[in-house]
Design a protein around this motif. Structure first.
Motif, PDB file in Angstrom:
ATOM      1  N   LYS A  42       0.554  -1.316   0.147  1.00  0.00           N
ATOM      2  CA  LYS A  42      -0.279  -0.389  -0.018  1.00  0.00           C
ATOM      3  C   LYS A  42       0.704   1.354  -0.087  1.00  0.00           C
ATOM      4  CE  LYS A  42      -3.953  -1.973   2.184  1.00  0.00           C
ATOM      5  NZ  LYS A  42      -5.025  -1.562   3.236  1.00  0.00           N
ATOM      6  N   LYS A  43       2.583   1.573   0.774  1.00  0.00           N
ATOM      7  CA  LYS A  43       2.876   2.509   0.730  1.00  0.00           C
ATOM      8  C   LYS A  43       3.231   2.356  -0.840  1.00  0.00           C
ATOM      9  CE  LYS A  43       6.791   4.625   3.381  1.00  0.00           C
ATOM     10  NZ  LYS A  43       7.805   3.816   4.167  1.00  0.00           N
ATOM     11  N   LEU A  44       3.630   1.321  -1.469  1.00  0.00           N
ATOM     12  CA  LEU A  44       4.787   1.709  -3.002  1.00  0.00           C
ATOM     13  C   LEU A  44       3.584   1.962  -3.884  1.00  0.00           C
ATOM     14  CD1 LEU A  44       7.194  -1.020  -3.652  1.00  0.00           C
ATOM     15  CD2 LEU A  44       4.824   0.162  -5.449  1.00  0.00           C
ATOM     16  N   GLN A  45       2.408   1.532  -3.883  1.00  0.00           N
ATOM     17  CA  GLN A  45       1.389   1.880  -3.990  1.00  0.00           C
ATOM     18  C   GLN A  45       0.583   3.825  -4.539  1.00  0.00           C
ATOM     19  OE1 GLN A  45      -2.186  -0.677  -2.636  1.00  0.00           O
ATOM     20  NE2 GLN A  45      -1.641  -1.821  -4.956  1.00  0.00           N
ATOM     21  N   ALA A  46       0.743   4.030  -3.421  1.00  0.00           N
ATOM     22  CA  ALA A  46       0.657   5.658  -2.935  1.00  0.00           C
ATOM     23  C   ALA A  46       2.191   6.717  -3.292  1.00  0.00           C
ATOM     24  CB  ALA A  46       0.755   5.218  -1.667  1.00  0.00           C
ATOM     25  N   GLY A  47       2.595   5.559  -4.055  1.00  0.00           N
ATOM     26  CA  GLY A  47       4.193   6.255  -3.978  1.00  0.00           C
ATOM     27  C   GLY A  47       4.216   6.522  -5.817  1.00  0.00           C
ATOM     28  N   LEU A  48       3.979   5.192  -6.230  1.00  0.00           N
ATOM     29  CA  LEU A  48       3.681   5.434  -7.871  1.00  0.00           C
ATOM     30  C   LEU A  48       2.552   6.124  -8.194  1.00  0.00           C
ATOM     31  CD1 LEU A  48       4.440   1.515  -7.802  1.00  0.00           C
ATOM     32  CD2 LEU A  48       5.489   3.343  -8.582  1.00  0.00           C
ATOM     33  N   TYR A  49       1.470   6.647  -6.918  1.00  0.00           N
ATOM     34  CA  TYR A  49       0.383   7.277  -7.607  1.00  0.00           C
ATOM     35  C   TYR A  49       0.637   8.614  -7.670  1.00  0.00           C
ATOM     36  CZ  TYR A  49      -4.134   8.999  -8.131  1.00  0.00           C
ATOM     37  OH  TYR A  49      -5.520   9.912  -7.898  1.00  0.00           O
ATOM     38  N   THR A  50       1.509   9.287  -6.471  1.00  0.00           N
ATOM     39  CA  THR A  50       2.424  10.562  -6.756  1.00  0.00           C
ATOM     40  C   THR A  50       3.014  10.512  -7.700  1.00  0.00           C
ATOM     41  OG1 THR A  50       1.431  10.426  -4.156  1.00  0.00           O
ATOM     42  CG2 THR A  50       3.239  11.554  -5.280  1.00  0.00           C
ATOM     43  N   GLN A  51       3.960   9.467  -7.871  1.00  0.00           N
ATOM     44  CA  GLN A  51       5.086   9.955  -9.274  1.00  0.00           C
ATOM     45  C   GLN A  51       4.540   9.512 -10.469  1.00  0.00           C
ATOM     46  OE1 GLN A  51       5.374   7.205 -11.786  1.00  0.00           O
ATOM     47  NE2 GLN A  51       7.468   8.043 -13.162  1.00  0.00           N
ATOM     48  N   GLY A  52       2.870   9.013 -10.433  1.00  0.00           N
ATOM     49  CA  GLY A  52       1.885   9.347 -11.519  1.00  0.00           C
ATOM     50  C   GLY A  52       1.843   7.808 -12.714  1.00  0.00           C
ATOM     51  N   ILE A  53       2.708   7.090 -12.809  1.00  0.00           N
ATOM     52  CA  ILE A  53       2.669   5.534 -12.955  1.00  0.00           C
ATOM     53  C   ILE A  53       1.290   5.104 -12.875  1.00  0.00           C
ATOM     54  CG2 ILE A  53       3.600   3.565 -13.404  1.00  0.00           C
ATOM     55  CD1 ILE A  53       5.168   5.597 -15.410  1.00  0.00           C
ATOM     56  N   ALA A  54       0.839   5.212 -11.360  1.00  0.00           N
ATOM     57  CA  ALA A  54       0.021   3.992 -10.861  1.00  0.00           C
ATOM     58  C   ALA A  54      -2.186   4.604 -11.448  1.00  0.00           C
ATOM     59  CB  ALA A  54      -0.272   4.079  -8.923  1.00  0.00           C
ATOM     60  N   ARG A  55      -1.759   6.141 -11.997  1.00  0.00           N
ATOM     61  CA  ARG A  55      -2.776   6.984 -12.541  1.00  0.00           C
ATOM     62  C   ARG A  55      -2.747   6.248 -13.873  1.00  0.00           C
ATOM     63  NH1 ARG A  55      -3.202  11.799 -10.131  1.00  0.00           N
ATOM     64  NH2 ARG A  55      -1.280  12.032  -8.200  1.00  0.00           N
ATOM     65  N   PHE A  56      -2.078   5.269 -14.340  1.00  0.00           N
ATOM     66  CA  PHE A  56      -3.117   4.612 -16.308  1.00  0.00           C
ATOM     67  C   PHE A  56      -3.339   3.849 -15.854  1.00  0.00           C
ATOM     68  CE2 PHE A  56       1.031   8.210 -16.401  1.00  0.00           C
ATOM     69  CZ  PHE A  56       0.183   9.226 -17.174  1.00  0.00           C
ATOM     70  N   THR A  57      -3.921   3.121 -17.043  1.00  0.00           N
ATOM     71  CA  THR A  57      -4.443   1.988 -17.021  1.00  0.00           C
ATOM     72  C   THR A  57      -3.375   1.015 -17.650  1.00  0.00           C
ATOM     73  OG1 THR A  57      -5.057   2.356 -19.258  1.00  0.00           O
ATOM     74  CG2 THR A  57      -6.760   3.106 -17.916  1.00  0.00           C
ATOM     75  N   GLU A  58      -3.706  -0.762 -17.050  1.00  0.00           N
ATOM     76  CA  GLU A  58      -2.661  -1.296 -18.533  1.00  0.00           C
ATOM     77  C   GLU A  58      -2.609  -0.879 -19.618  1.00  0.00           C
ATOM     78  OE1 GLU A  58      -0.958  -3.030 -16.256  1.00  0.00           O
ATOM     79  OE2 GLU A  58      -1.506  -2.624 -14.628  1.00  0.00           O
ATOM     80  N   ALA A  59      -3.412  -0.439 -20.020  1.00  0.00           N
ATOM     81  CA  ALA A  59      -3.620  -0.728 -21.890  1.00  0.00           C
ATOM     82  C   ALA A  59      -2.450   0.505 -22.113  1.00  0.00           C
ATOM     83  CB  ALA A  59      -4.806   0.095 -22.508  1.00  0.00           C
ATOM     84  N   GLU A  60      -2.435   1.619 -21.627  1.00  0.00           N
ATOM     85  CA  GLU A  60      -2.395   3.270 -21.757  1.00  0.00           C
ATOM     86  C   GLU A  60      -1.096   2.899 -21.162  1.00  0.00           C
ATOM     87  OE1 GLU A  60      -5.403   6.735 -20.150  1.00  0.00           O
ATOM     88  OE2 GLU A  60      -4.287   5.333 -18.867  1.00  0.00           O
ATOM     89  N   ARG A  61      -0.162   2.388 -19.559  1.00  0.00           N
ATOM     90  CA  ARG A  61       0.825   2.039 -19.428  1.00  0.00           C
ATOM     91  C   ARG A  61       2.071   1.048 -20.647  1.00  0.00           C
ATOM     92  NH1 ARG A  61       3.021  -0.056 -16.075  1.00  0.00           N
ATOM     93  NH2 ARG A  61       1.706  -2.651 -14.543  1.00  0.00           N
ATOM     94  N   ALA A  62       1.315   0.099 -20.845  1.00  0.00           N
ATOM     95  CA  ALA A  62       1.413  -0.613 -22.202  1.00  0.00           C
ATOM     96  C   ALA A  62       2.236   0.386 -23.517  1.00  0.00           C
ATOM     97  CB  ALA A  62       0.392  -1.485 -22.427  1.00  0.00           C
ATOM     98  N   GLU A  63       1.497   1.602 -23.951  1.00  0.00           N
ATOM     99  CA  GLU A  63       1.467   1.686 -25.176  1.00  0.00           C
ATOM    100  C   GLU A  63       2.883   2.764 -24.896  1.00  0.00           C
ATOM    101  OE1 GLU A  63      -0.477   5.678 -27.731  1.00  0.00           O
ATOM    102  OE2 GLU A  63      -1.676   4.272 -25.400  1.00  0.00           O
TER     103      GLU A  63
END
Length: 210
Positions: A139-160
């Motif tokens: 959960k702590k890492l998830q919060a960090g990735l959301y702040t960083q921005g990566i976790a805000r994208f869908t899997e398809a958006e990340r793959a692209e």
């Protein structure tokens, strides 16, 4: 002798980290004698690994390790023009500040991968409490990735986004043995991580990005 302090190996990757792989490559390229030991990340500067131990001095972060080795005489960009040195630096940043976080997200955020990540990385923790402890860290890492921005994208958006980076690497490499120059330079250790992007870990389903 220099000592590289790291995490244990997991997923077929030394130190469970592409930054450990990078540091190992840099140390080998520097020609200096070195050894590797496991360490408790909680006791390290910045609470990060890898760390290079030089006598009583601790040098955290692979970028600082590179700088130290260069101060000792290593030239990881030997033979490159100023233009190639600049482009190499930009490619390294793409790997370390963009591709890396997609790898982390794939390993820690995907529910269909998390069970394997949990049981491999936290295998030393007894099963009755493994889920509780690993869940808090996740959960702590998830919060960090959301702040960083990566976790805000869908899997398809990340793959692209990943695909575009890998295509840029492919175009730069072409039919050359190295991205820049005729021999290994500092971009090679940084892009050792891309082997994770171009091959599938046995812990991931076929639909995974990496």
């Amino acid at each position: 002798m220099l000592t590289l302090l790291t995490f244990p190996d997991h997923f077929g990757e030394p130190g469970s980290s592409p930054f450990v792989v990078k540091s190992i490559c840099l140390l080998n390229m520097s020609g200096q004698p070195w050894q590797r030991k496991l360490a408790d990340v909680r006791k390290m500067p910045k609470q990060k690994l890898p760390v290079l131990k030089v006598g009583d001095r601790l040098i955290p972060d692979s970028e600082n390790i590179r700088s130290y080795l260069e101060e000792q005489g290593a030239d990881f960009d030997a033979g490159l023009s100023d233009s190639d040195r600049a482009a190499s630096r930009a490619f390294i940043r793409m790997a370390e500040e963009h591709l890396y976080f997609h790898q982390v997200a794939d390993r820690w955020l995907r529910d269909d991968v998390w069970a394997v990540t949990r049981d491999v990385i936290f295998e030393a923790i007894p099963k009755p409490i493994r889920g509780l402890i690993s869940g808090k860290i996740r959960k702590k890492l998830q919060a960090g990735l959301y702040t960083q921005g990566i976790a805000r994208f869908t899997e398809a958006e990340r793959a692209e986004r990943v695909a575009k980076d890998l295509h840029a690497i492919k175009l730069q490499l072409g039919d050359k043995p190295y991205l820049f120059g005729d021999s290994p330079t500092q971009q090679m250790p940084a892009f050792a991580r891309c082997s994770r992007a171009l091959s599938r870990s046995r812990c991931r389903p076929r639909s995974a990005i990496w």
